[in-house]
Design a protein around this motif. Sequence first.
Motif, PDB file in Angstrom:
ATOM      1  N   UNK A  93     -17.160 -14.084   8.916  1.00  0.00           N
ATOM      2  CA  UNK A  93     -16.896 -15.247   8.079  1.00  0.00           C
ATOM      3  C   UNK A  93     -18.102 -16.195   8.138  1.00  0.00           C
ATOM      4  N   UNK A  94     -18.702 -16.420   6.996  1.00  0.00           N
ATOM      5  CA  UNK A  94     -19.860 -17.293   6.918  1.00  0.00           C
ATOM      6  C   UNK A  94     -19.801 -18.081   5.607  1.00  0.00           C
ATOM      7  N   UNK A  95     -19.911 -19.403   5.746  1.00  0.00           N
ATOM      8  CA  UNK A  95     -19.822 -20.297   4.586  1.00  0.00           C
ATOM      9  C   UNK A  95     -18.528 -20.063   3.808  1.00  0.00           C
ATOM     10  N   UNK A  96     -17.435 -19.890   4.584  1.00  0.00           N
ATOM     11  CA  UNK A  96     -16.108 -19.684   4.001  1.00  0.00           C
ATOM     12  C   UNK A  96     -16.016 -18.423   3.143  1.00  0.00           C
ATOM     13  N   UNK A  98     -15.606 -14.271   3.328  1.00  0.00           N
ATOM     14  CA  UNK A  98     -15.235 -13.127   4.168  1.00  0.00           C
ATOM     15  C   UNK A  98     -16.028 -11.904   3.734  1.00  0.00           C
ATOM     16  N   UNK A  99     -16.695 -11.278   4.728  1.00  0.00           N
ATOM     17  CA  UNK A  99     -17.512 -10.112   4.409  1.00  0.00           C
ATOM     18  C   UNK A  99     -17.195  -8.982   5.390  1.00  0.00           C
ATOM     19  N   UNK A 100     -16.925  -7.792   4.862  1.00  0.00           N
ATOM     20  CA  UNK A 100     -16.640  -6.639   5.697  1.00  0.00           C
ATOM     21  C   UNK A 100     -17.936  -6.154   6.348  1.00  0.00           C
ATOM     22  N   UNK A 101     -17.923  -6.093   7.701  1.00  0.00           N
ATOM     23  CA  UNK A 101     -19.146  -5.684   8.403  1.00  0.00           C
ATOM     24  C   UNK A 101     -18.968  -4.358   9.147  1.00  0.00           C
ATOM     25  N   UNK A 102     -17.742  -3.839   9.230  1.00  0.00           N
ATOM     26  CA  UNK A 102     -17.542  -2.578   9.929  1.00  0.00           C
ATOM     27  C   UNK A 102     -16.089  -2.339  10.265  1.00  0.00           C
ATOM     28  N   UNK A 103     -15.891  -1.450  11.222  1.00  0.00           N
ATOM     29  CA  UNK A 103     -14.531  -1.072  11.628  1.00  0.00           C
ATOM     30  C   UNK A 103     -14.460  -0.956  13.151  1.00  0.00           C
ATOM     31  N   UNK A 104     -13.253  -1.175  13.662  1.00  0.00           N
ATOM     32  CA  UNK A 104     -12.982  -1.034  15.093  1.00  0.00           C
ATOM     33  C   UNK A 104     -11.786  -0.112  15.270  1.00  0.00           C
TER      34      UNK A 104
END
Length: 227
Positions: A93-96, A98-104
């Motif tokens: 979460x950056x500057x409100x 939401x961005x998908x960055x990967x999986x866990x």
Amino acid sequence: MFLVGVLVAVALANPVLAQERRLRTLTVTGQGVERIPTTTAQVQLGVEVQGKTAAGVQQEVARRSAAVVELLRSQNVEQLQTRGIQLNPVYNYEDNVQRLVGYSGSNIVSFRVPTEQAGTLLDDAVEAGASRIDGISFTAPDNAIAAAQKEALQEATQDAQQQADAVLSVLNLTRQDVVSIQVNGATPPPPTPLLLDRSASNAEFAKTPVIGGEQEVQASVTLEISY
């Protein structure tokens, strides 16, 4: 004859008073505690992986989990079972925004093993691919717990009787019959937990002996005793 008639008349006129005269009781609750050594460790550990793609994470979790399970089976652990399998997206979460960055992903298993083998097996599991350890709890054998429950109940009963004697002796009264008995329980507490670092990337814990300690069994008995 006249006096006896008066007493009977009073008793009939006041049945509550007559009942109190016939039966006076004291209620006491006794406690019993037994401590027994634990011999079995209940372990929960697993694999946790993060990556860019869901397929890649899931494949890596499966590969490492299979190696860990193969190790555990080769050591003849008891009650080996899967506790949970997860695959979740990871967002930034950056500057409100939401961005998908990967999986866990993770695969967690639990098993039972003699306490003296737990430390070495944890070390081996990490080498096989485990990357998280959720903790260990310790328990005594079922037959030892059952015997301790009986002992604790006997102690609780004796404690209740001794309490009654201590009170009544001060009042120059004598304990008579047990009017009622209530067994409040003789159940051991949950297995004693030993919390470990959830991240197994540093295996320093494997150099430390795992010691189970003792398990406490408590009992409570309530007696209503006439005097």
